[in-house]
Scaffold this motif. Structure first.
Motif, PDB file in Angstrom:
ATOM      1  N   LYS A   6      83.824  69.199  48.796  1.00  0.00           N
ATOM      2  CA  LYS A   6      83.475  69.980  47.598  1.00  0.00           C
ATOM      3  C   LYS A   6      84.522  69.919  46.480  1.00  0.00           C
ATOM      4  N   LEU A   7      85.799  70.058  46.845  1.00  0.00           N
ATOM      5  CA  LEU A   7      86.879  70.064  45.854  1.00  0.00           C
ATOM      6  C   LEU A   7      87.883  68.962  46.165  1.00  0.00           C
ATOM      7  N   ILE A   8      88.139  68.099  45.181  1.00  0.00           N
ATOM      8  CA  ILE A   8      89.129  67.039  45.344  1.00  0.00           C
ATOM      9  C   ILE A   8      90.210  67.192  44.275  1.00  0.00           C
ATOM     10  N   GLU A  17      92.934  62.870  45.684  1.00  0.00           N
ATOM     11  CA  GLU A  17      92.990  61.607  44.944  1.00  0.00           C
ATOM     12  C   GLU A  17      94.349  61.470  44.274  1.00  0.00           C
ATOM     13  N   ILE A  18      95.002  60.346  44.507  1.00  0.00           N
ATOM     14  CA  ILE A  18      96.285  60.044  43.874  1.00  0.00           C
ATOM     15  C   ILE A  18      96.045  58.932  42.862  1.00  0.00           C
ATOM     16  N   MET A  24      80.025  63.246  41.632  1.00  0.00           N
ATOM     17  CA  MET A  24      81.308  63.926  41.497  1.00  0.00           C
ATOM     18  C   MET A  24      81.527  64.166  40.006  1.00  0.00           C
ATOM     19  N   THR A  25      82.037  65.329  39.650  1.00  0.00           N
ATOM     20  CA  THR A  25      82.373  65.582  38.248  1.00  0.00           C
ATOM     21  C   THR A  25      83.866  65.825  38.131  1.00  0.00           C
ATOM     22  N   THR A  26      84.476  65.182  37.144  1.00  0.00           N
ATOM     23  CA  THR A  26      85.910  65.309  36.898  1.00  0.00           C
ATOM     24  C   THR A  26      86.151  65.319  35.392  1.00  0.00           C
ATOM     25  N   VAL A  41      83.580  68.422  43.016  1.00  0.00           N
ATOM     26  CA  VAL A  41      84.288  68.460  41.733  1.00  0.00           C
ATOM     27  C   VAL A  41      85.730  67.996  41.946  1.00  0.00           C
ATOM     28  N   GLY A  42      86.237  67.292  40.956  1.00  0.00           N
ATOM     29  CA  GLY A  42      87.633  66.865  40.973  1.00  0.00           C
ATOM     30  C   GLY A  42      88.412  67.693  39.971  1.00  0.00           C
TER      31      GLY A  42
END
Length: 206
Positions: free
Chosen positions: A10-12, A39-40, A153-155, A174-175
């Motif tokens: 759910k959350l990244i 995420e890096i 995914m939304t960022t 979401v990101g």
């Protein structure tokens, strides 16, 4: 493929230009706060070292991805470092192909229904709508009508205040960048504060 694991996360958190020296303490705080994937970005100094060390230390606790992957060369470096999924701000079909050939989940950045379907037909089961701040949750609800088979995914501009609205509209994950990873927490090494902030996000999105 890790698409189901990414959806369940759910959350990244998006870790962009974080200091290498304290990166593992930062990541540990996120994990203690409940994060299951992160995420890096490849424009971070020593990004590949951070990816490699995170896989070594926390491989049983978190899925590690590489972000801002613009070229196949970036993708190769991320794969060699041990990244498990690839995220891009734009749609590069060569990056999609390279990622899939190496057994990674890939989440290319798109902005239109045509790009969404193009990415899906190339093998990307999840796409990244970017920047999310330019697209309302209503856009996601509308596009999920004919394109319900594509995970989103939304960022970009995701905050604690609006994250749920994107998920409720149909986004799978979401990101979040600076609104979650507070610069003052990082600068002052306030890892307990970061952990508590992460817990707030996780609680609200659960």
């Amino acid at each position: 493929m890790l698409y189901n694991e990414l959806k369940s996360a759910k959350l990244i958190p998006v870790l962009r230009k974080i200091p290498y020296e304290t990166s593992q303490s930062l990541i540990e705080a996120l994990i203690l706060g409940g994060i299951k994937a992160l995420e890096i970005t490849m424009d971070t100094e020593k990004a590949t070292e951070i990816i490699k060390e995170t896989r070594q230390q926390f491989s049983d606790q978190v899925i590690v991805g590489a972000g801002t992957v613009l070229t196949v060369e970036d993708c190769r470096k991320a794969v060699d470092a041990g990244a498990q999924f690839i995220v891009s701000p734009s749609l590069n079909l060569d990056v999609v192909e390279y990622s899939l050939k190496n057994g990674l989940a890939v989440v290319p950045g798109v902005f239109t229904p045509t790009e969404m379907q193009t990415a899906y037909m190339a093998g990307a089961e999840m796409i990244k709508l970017f920047p999310a701040s330019a697209l309302s949750p209503g856009f996601i609800k509308d596009v999920k009508g004919p394109l319900s088979h594509i995970a989103i995914m939304t960022t970009g501009g995701i905050t604690l205040a609006n994250a749920n609205s994107y998920l409720e509209a149909g986004a799978s994950v979401v990101g979040a960048g600076s609104d979650l990873i507070n610069k003052e927490f990082v600068k002052n090494e306030q890892w307990t504060m970061l952990q508590k902030e992460t817990e707030r996000w996780i609680e609200q999105l659960s």
